[in-house]
Design a protein around this motif. Structure first.
Motif, PDB file in Angstrom:
ATOM      1  N   MET A 143      11.676 -12.067   0.048  1.00 56.39           N
ATOM      2  CA  MET A 143      10.641 -11.618   0.962  1.00 56.39           C
ATOM      3  C   MET A 143      10.705 -10.100   1.063  1.00 56.39           C
ATOM      4  N   THR A 144       9.556  -9.467   1.126  1.00 61.63           N
ATOM      5  CA  THR A 144       9.442  -8.013   1.211  1.00 61.63           C
ATOM      6  C   THR A 144       9.064  -7.612   2.628  1.00 61.63           C
ATOM      7  N   THR A 145       9.637  -6.528   3.100  1.00 62.70           N
ATOM      8  CA  THR A 145       9.347  -6.016   4.444  1.00 62.70           C
ATOM      9  C   THR A 145       8.571  -4.715   4.319  1.00 62.70           C
ATOM     10  N   VAL A 146       7.546  -4.555   5.160  1.00 62.21           N
ATOM     11  CA  VAL A 146       6.787  -3.304   5.210  1.00 62.21           C
ATOM     12  C   VAL A 146       6.742  -2.826   6.652  1.00 62.21           C
ATOM     13  N   ARG A 147       6.541  -1.540   6.826  1.00 62.79           N
ATOM     14  CA  ARG A 147       6.466  -0.955   8.164  1.00 62.79           C
ATOM     15  C   ARG A 147       5.004  -0.780   8.568  1.00 62.79           C
ATOM     16  N   VAL A 148       4.697  -1.128   9.806  1.00 59.77           N
ATOM     17  CA  VAL A 148       3.362  -0.912  10.358  1.00 59.77           C
ATOM     18  C   VAL A 148       3.332   0.514  10.903  1.00 59.77           C
ATOM     19  N   ARG A 149       2.392   1.294  10.438  1.00 60.39           N
ATOM     20  CA  ARG A 149       2.289   2.695  10.855  1.00 60.39           C
ATOM     21  C   ARG A 149       1.541   2.821  12.185  1.00 60.39           C
ATOM     22  N   GLU A 150       1.437   4.040  12.666  1.00 59.32           N
ATOM     23  CA  GLU A 150       0.878   4.315  13.986  1.00 59.32           C
ATOM     24  C   GLU A 150      -0.509   3.699  14.186  1.00 59.32           C
ATOM     25  N   LYS A 151      -1.351   3.767  13.170  1.00 55.65           N
ATOM     26  CA  LYS A 151      -2.709   3.221  13.293  1.00 55.65           C
ATOM     27  C   LYS A 151      -2.781   1.785  12.767  1.00 55.65           C
ATOM     28  N   ARG A 152      -1.664   1.087  12.822  1.00 58.15           N
ATOM     29  CA  ARG A 152      -1.539  -0.309  12.368  1.00 58.15           C
ATOM     30  C   ARG A 152      -1.826  -0.468  10.883  1.00 58.15           C
ATOM     31  N   GLN A 153      -1.547   0.552  10.104  1.00 60.69           N
ATOM     32  CA  GLN A 153      -1.737   0.489   8.658  1.00 60.69           C
ATOM     33  C   GLN A 153      -0.450   0.032   7.997  1.00 60.69           C
ATOM     34  N   ILE A 154      -0.603  -0.708   6.897  1.00 60.48           N
ATOM     35  CA  ILE A 154       0.547  -1.089   6.096  1.00 60.48           C
ATOM     36  C   ILE A 154       0.264  -0.708   4.648  1.00 60.48           C
ATOM     37  N   THR A 155       1.316  -0.573   3.873  1.00 60.67           N
ATOM     38  CA  THR A 155       1.195  -0.343   2.444  1.00 60.67           C
ATOM     39  C   THR A 155       1.668  -1.607   1.738  1.00 60.67           C
ATOM     40  N   ILE A 156       0.825  -2.131   0.859  1.00 62.24           N
ATOM     41  CA  ILE A 156       1.212  -3.310   0.089  1.00 62.24           C
ATOM     42  C   ILE A 156       2.071  -2.828  -1.074  1.00 62.24           C
ATOM     43  N   PRO A 157       3.296  -3.318  -1.189  1.00 61.45           N
ATOM     44  CA  PRO A 157       4.162  -2.881  -2.287  1.00 61.45           C
ATOM     45  C   PRO A 157       3.505  -3.147  -3.646  1.00 61.45           C
ATOM     46  N   SER A 158       3.755  -2.273  -4.578  1.00 60.48           N
ATOM     47  CA  SER A 158       3.128  -2.330  -5.897  1.00 60.48           C
ATOM     48  C   SER A 158       3.328  -3.681  -6.579  1.00 60.48           C
ATOM     49  N   ASP A 159       4.545  -4.200  -6.569  1.00 61.14           N
ATOM     50  CA  ASP A 159       4.801  -5.466  -7.266  1.00 61.14           C
ATOM     51  C   ASP A 159       4.033  -6.627  -6.627  1.00 61.14           C
ATOM     52  N   ILE A 160       3.931  -6.621  -5.306  1.00 62.23           N
ATOM     53  CA  ILE A 160       3.177  -7.668  -4.605  1.00 62.23           C
ATOM     54  C   ILE A 160       1.684  -7.522  -4.910  1.00 62.23           C
ATOM     55  N   GLY A 161       1.171  -6.291  -4.873  1.00 60.08           N
ATOM     56  CA  GLY A 161      -0.234  -6.051  -5.169  1.00 60.08           C
ATOM     57  C   GLY A 161      -0.604  -6.507  -6.568  1.00 60.08           C
ATOM     58  N   LYS A 162       0.258  -6.218  -7.533  1.00 62.85           N
ATOM     59  CA  LYS A 162      -0.008  -6.638  -8.917  1.00 62.85           C
ATOM     60  C   LYS A 162      -0.027  -8.155  -9.033  1.00 62.85           C
ATOM     61  N   LEU A 163       0.956  -8.804  -8.439  1.00 60.34           N
ATOM     62  CA  LEU A 163       1.011 -10.272  -8.498  1.00 60.34           C
ATOM     63  C   LEU A 163      -0.206 -10.914  -7.843  1.00 60.34           C
ATOM     64  N   ALA A 164      -0.708 -10.283  -6.780  1.00 58.05           N
ATOM     65  CA  ALA A 164      -1.860 -10.825  -6.058  1.00 58.05           C
ATOM     66  C   ALA A 164      -3.183 -10.386  -6.681  1.00 58.05           C
ATOM     67  N   GLY A 165      -3.132  -9.510  -7.672  1.00 62.39           N
ATOM     68  CA  GLY A 165      -4.358  -9.023  -8.291  1.00 62.39           C
ATOM     69  C   GLY A 165      -5.117  -8.055  -7.405  1.00 62.39           C
ATOM     70  N   ILE A 166      -4.404  -7.345  -6.535  1.00 61.43           N
ATOM     71  CA  ILE A 166      -5.031  -6.389  -5.620  1.00 61.43           C
ATOM     72  C   ILE A 166      -4.970  -5.003  -6.251  1.00 61.43           C
ATOM     73  N   GLU A 167      -6.128  -4.370  -6.337  1.00 60.18           N
ATOM     74  CA  GLU A 167      -6.250  -3.030  -6.910  1.00 60.18           C
ATOM     75  C   GLU A 167      -6.696  -2.061  -5.813  1.00 60.18           C
ATOM     76  N   PRO A 168      -6.460  -0.751  -6.019  1.00 58.72           N
ATOM     77  CA  PRO A 168      -6.956   0.223  -5.044  1.00 58.72           C
ATOM     78  C   PRO A 168      -8.455   0.028  -4.811  1.00 58.72           C
ATOM     79  N   ASN A 169      -8.863   0.150  -3.582  1.00 59.21           N
ATOM     80  CA  ASN A 169     -10.251   0.004  -3.122  1.00 59.21           C
ATOM     81  C   ASN A 169     -10.750  -1.435  -3.070  1.00 59.21           C
TER      82      ASN A 169
END
Length: 87
Positions: free
Chosen positions: A1-27
């Motif tokens: 399991m991967t952990t990410v931090r929620v930023r001040e404006k409730r933003q998160i960054t999807i880790p690159s390896d997770i994004g690739k596996l999920a087929g998520i691209e910028p935009n």
């Protein structure tokens, strides 16, 4: 399991390896839903968005052919590739 931090404006960054596996691209667009298990993020898949996303990935794929030291070789490679598409 991967952990990410929620930023001040409730933003998160999807880790690159997770994004690739999920087929998520910028935009890409994501749906977000509250479920009994927690928060679910799901890529929005529309016909046009998928085509644009694939086109944008393809747009940069020929850059490895460019050889500034030998422009004639670059032109030959591009012509060979173009001719292969038509046969």
């Amino acid at each position: 399991m991967t952990t990410v931090r929620v930023r001040e404006k409730r933003q998160i960054t999807i880790p690159s390896d997770i994004g690739k596996l999920a087929g998520i691209e910028p935009n890409d667009l994501l749906e977000i839903e509250i479920t009994p298990q927690g928060v679910l993020l799901r890529p929005v898949r529309t016909g046009m968005q998928d085509r644009v996303s694939k086109l944008m990935r393809f747009a940069g794929s020929g850059l490895s052919l460019v050889n500034p030291a030998d422009p004639d070789e670059t032109v030959r490679q591009l012509r060979d590739d173009r001719d292969a598409w038509t046969h």
